[in-house]
Write a protein that holds these residues in place. Structure first.
Motif, PDB file in Angstrom:
ATOM      1  N   ASN A 152       1.032  -1.235   0.147  1.00  0.00           N
ATOM      2  CA  ASN A 152      -0.181  -0.012  -0.056  1.00  0.00           C
ATOM      3  C   ASN A 152       0.848   1.176  -0.071  1.00  0.00           C
ATOM      4  N   PHE A 153       1.997   1.281   0.711  1.00  0.00           N
ATOM      5  CA  PHE A 153       2.874   2.350   0.824  1.00  0.00           C
ATOM      6  C   PHE A 153       3.479   2.761  -0.691  1.00  0.00           C
ATOM      7  N   LEU A 154       3.765   1.480  -1.461  1.00  0.00           N
ATOM      8  CA  LEU A 154       4.425   1.577  -2.730  1.00  0.00           C
ATOM      9  C   LEU A 154       3.308   2.051  -3.733  1.00  0.00           C
ATOM     10  N   LEU A 155       1.922   2.084  -3.511  1.00  0.00           N
ATOM     11  CA  LEU A 155       0.961   2.646  -4.166  1.00  0.00           C
ATOM     12  C   LEU A 155       0.839   4.160  -4.049  1.00  0.00           C
ATOM     13  N   ILE A 156       1.438   4.843  -2.874  1.00  0.00           N
ATOM     14  CA  ILE A 156       1.195   6.182  -2.632  1.00  0.00           C
ATOM     15  C   ILE A 156       1.570   6.958  -3.937  1.00  0.00           C
ATOM     16  N   PRO A 157       2.823   6.811  -4.628  1.00  0.00           N
ATOM     17  CA  PRO A 157       2.945   7.773  -5.696  1.00  0.00           C
ATOM     18  C   PRO A 157       2.120   7.735  -6.876  1.00  0.00           C
ATOM     19  N   LEU A 158       1.459   6.466  -7.098  1.00  0.00           N
ATOM     20  CA  LEU A 158       0.446   6.404  -8.049  1.00  0.00           C
ATOM     21  C   LEU A 158      -0.824   7.100  -7.616  1.00  0.00           C
ATOM     22  N   ARG A 159      -1.165   7.063  -6.527  1.00  0.00           N
ATOM     23  CA  ARG A 159      -2.458   7.611  -6.146  1.00  0.00           C
ATOM     24  C   ARG A 159      -1.931   9.225  -6.174  1.00  0.00           C
ATOM     25  N   ILE A 160      -0.770   9.660  -5.660  1.00  0.00           N
ATOM     26  CA  ILE A 160      -0.545  11.034  -5.867  1.00  0.00           C
ATOM     27  C   ILE A 160      -0.477  11.654  -7.267  1.00  0.00           C
ATOM     28  N   PHE A 161       0.037  10.625  -8.273  1.00  0.00           N
ATOM     29  CA  PHE A 161       0.281  10.924  -9.625  1.00  0.00           C
ATOM     30  C   PHE A 161      -1.176  10.963 -10.181  1.00  0.00           C
ATOM     31  N   PHE A 162      -2.005  10.132  -9.836  1.00  0.00           N
ATOM     32  CA  PHE A 162      -3.471  10.161 -10.408  1.00  0.00           C
ATOM     33  C   PHE A 162      -4.305  11.394  -9.930  1.00  0.00           C
ATOM     34  N   PHE A 163      -4.121  11.519  -8.627  1.00  0.00           N
ATOM     35  CA  PHE A 163      -4.808  12.629  -7.783  1.00  0.00           C
ATOM     36  C   PHE A 163      -4.148  13.820  -7.389  1.00  0.00           C
ATOM     37  N   PRO A 164      -3.270  14.512  -8.257  1.00  0.00           N
ATOM     38  CA  PRO A 164      -2.307  15.556  -7.548  1.00  0.00           C
ATOM     39  C   PRO A 164      -2.816  16.650  -6.888  1.00  0.00           C
ATOM     40  N   ASN A 165      -4.247  16.951  -7.154  1.00  0.00           N
ATOM     41  CA  ASN A 165      -4.738  18.110  -6.552  1.00  0.00           C
ATOM     42  C   ASN A 165      -5.596  18.016  -5.234  1.00  0.00           C
ATOM     43  N   GLU A 166      -5.809  16.790  -4.970  1.00  0.00           N
ATOM     44  CA  GLU A 166      -6.550  16.086  -3.820  1.00  0.00           C
ATOM     45  C   GLU A 166      -5.930  16.483  -2.472  1.00  0.00           C
ATOM     46  N   SER A 167      -6.393  16.836  -1.388  1.00  0.00           N
ATOM     47  CA  SER A 167      -6.096  16.942  -0.117  1.00  0.00           C
ATOM     48  C   SER A 167      -5.462  15.877   0.440  1.00  0.00           C
ATOM     49  N   VAL A 214      -6.237  14.647   3.366  1.00  0.00           N
ATOM     50  CA  VAL A 214      -7.393  13.754   3.913  1.00  0.00           C
ATOM     51  C   VAL A 214      -7.878  12.745   2.922  1.00  0.00           C
ATOM     52  N   PHE A 215      -8.012  13.253   1.664  1.00  0.00           N
ATOM     53  CA  PHE A 215      -8.307  12.311   0.397  1.00  0.00           C
ATOM     54  C   PHE A 215      -7.352  11.181   0.533  1.00  0.00           C
ATOM     55  N   HIS A 216      -6.228  11.672   0.313  1.00  0.00           N
ATOM     56  CA  HIS A 216      -5.157  10.558   0.193  1.00  0.00           C
ATOM     57  C   HIS A 216      -5.229   9.672   1.400  1.00  0.00           C
ATOM     58  N   PHE A 217      -5.337   9.985   2.515  1.00  0.00           N
ATOM     59  CA  PHE A 217      -5.370   9.131   3.640  1.00  0.00           C
ATOM     60  C   PHE A 217      -6.613   8.178   3.793  1.00  0.00           C
ATOM     61  N   PHE A 218      -7.682   8.786   3.111  1.00  0.00           N
ATOM     62  CA  PHE A 218      -8.929   7.734   3.054  1.00  0.00           C
ATOM     63  C   PHE A 218      -8.627   6.706   2.023  1.00  0.00           C
ATOM     64  N   LEU A 219      -7.954   7.350   0.991  1.00  0.00           N
ATOM     65  CA  LEU A 219      -7.763   6.484  -0.293  1.00  0.00           C
ATOM     66  C   LEU A 219      -6.507   5.077   0.417  1.00  0.00           C
ATOM     67  N   PHE A 220      -5.811   5.544   1.080  1.00  0.00           N
ATOM     68  CA  PHE A 220      -4.826   4.785   1.777  1.00  0.00           C
ATOM     69  C   PHE A 220      -5.528   3.668   2.675  1.00  0.00           C
ATOM     70  N   VAL A 221      -6.175   4.152   3.370  1.00  0.00           N
ATOM     71  CA  VAL A 221      -6.946   3.114   4.381  1.00  0.00           C
ATOM     72  C   VAL A 221      -7.923   2.322   3.673  1.00  0.00           C
ATOM     73  N   GLY A 222      -8.751   2.756   2.590  1.00  0.00           N
ATOM     74  CA  GLY A 222      -9.462   2.004   1.911  1.00  0.00           C
ATOM     75  C   GLY A 222      -8.917   1.178   1.108  1.00  0.00           C
ATOM     76  N   THR A 223      -7.771   1.410   0.360  1.00  0.00           N
ATOM     77  CA  THR A 223      -6.778   0.518  -0.323  1.00  0.00           C
ATOM     78  C   THR A 223      -6.366  -0.633   0.531  1.00  0.00           C
ATOM     79  N   PHE A 224      -5.828  -0.205   1.627  1.00  0.00           N
ATOM     80  CA  PHE A 224      -5.531  -1.319   2.625  1.00  0.00           C
ATOM     81  C   PHE A 224      -6.694  -2.248   3.161  1.00  0.00           C
ATOM     82  N   ILE A 225      -7.797  -1.744   3.313  1.00  0.00           N
ATOM     83  CA  ILE A 225      -8.750  -2.615   3.760  1.00  0.00           C
ATOM     84  C   ILE A 225      -9.321  -3.500   2.522  1.00  0.00           C
ATOM     85  N   ILE A 226      -9.161  -2.826   1.627  1.00  0.00           N
ATOM     86  CA  ILE A 226      -9.546  -3.613   0.330  1.00  0.00           C
ATOM     87  C   ILE A 226      -8.456  -4.919   0.096  1.00  0.00           C
ATOM     88  N   ILE A 227      -7.298  -4.529   0.255  1.00  0.00           N
ATOM     89  CA  ILE A 227      -6.046  -5.320  -0.028  1.00  0.00           C
ATOM     90  C   ILE A 227      -6.273  -6.392   1.062  1.00  0.00           C
TER      91      ILE A 227
END
Length: 191
Positions: free
Chosen positions: A19-34, A36-49
């Protein structure tokens, strides 16, 4: 079963690392998001994985009964990857739908190409971990069995040699005693 070899803590640590390795991808696809959004996406991805990992374990147990890995590993691995990718795709779609419910615009290219590709990569990585653990467990069991058989074989050789030596020792001892007695009789028989 792979979870006997690798503890849940190690698996979850590996999932967290992925999930930490996916952080750069999330930042690349969502560069303008806050954040909180990235944290929510991190937690959601972690739970889904984690859910996907548990599903891989359940699918693995189910497929072990229908199609054991030892019979046709290529078909088994392919079937498991396809099943878990389908489930992963559905879980990823749920994640993107939940993100869209927060009025966050998701780029069309992400939904059509990048998301399935990322889900497929995650599925491949988790199945790779699953089958690596499975084959390591089989290797370990076979190694222990091989060592046990070698030890039993050495014991059998020893026991066979010992049983062969015991009669020879007895025969040699009796022959020596007979020769000694015969020699004694010859000594007494001489004038």
């Amino acid at each position: 079963m792979p979870t006997n070899t690798i503890s849940y803590a190690k698996i979850y640590a590996l999932i967290l690392f992925i999930n930490f390795l996916l952080i750069p991808l999330r930042i690349f696809f969502f560069p303008n998001e806050s954040f909180v959004f990235h944290f929510f996406l991190f937690v959601g991805t972690f739970i889904i994985i984690i859910i996907l990992w548990e599903i891989i374990l359940v699918v693995g147990k189910f497929l072990d009964r229908l199609l054991p890995v030892g019979q046709r590993p290529d078909i088994r691995i392919g079937v498991q990857v396809l099943i878990t990718f389908g489930i992963s795709f559905m879980l990823g779609s749920l994640l993107f739908l939940s993100i869209a419910s927060y009025s966050i615009k998701i780029p069309e290219s992400l939904l059509k190409v990048a998301a399935p590709l990322i889900e497929f990569l995650i599925t491949i990585i988790l199945n790779l971990v699953y089958f690596t653990a499975h084959y390591f467990q089989e290797w370990k069991v076979n190694f222990i069995r091989s060592e046990s058989l070698q030890r039993e074989q050495a014991e059998m050789r020893y026991n066979t040699l010992r049983s062969q030596l015991n009669p020879h020792f007895l025969f040699n001892a009796l022959t020596a005693i007979a020769a000694l007695l015969l020699g004694v009789h010859l000594w007494w028989a001489r004038p």
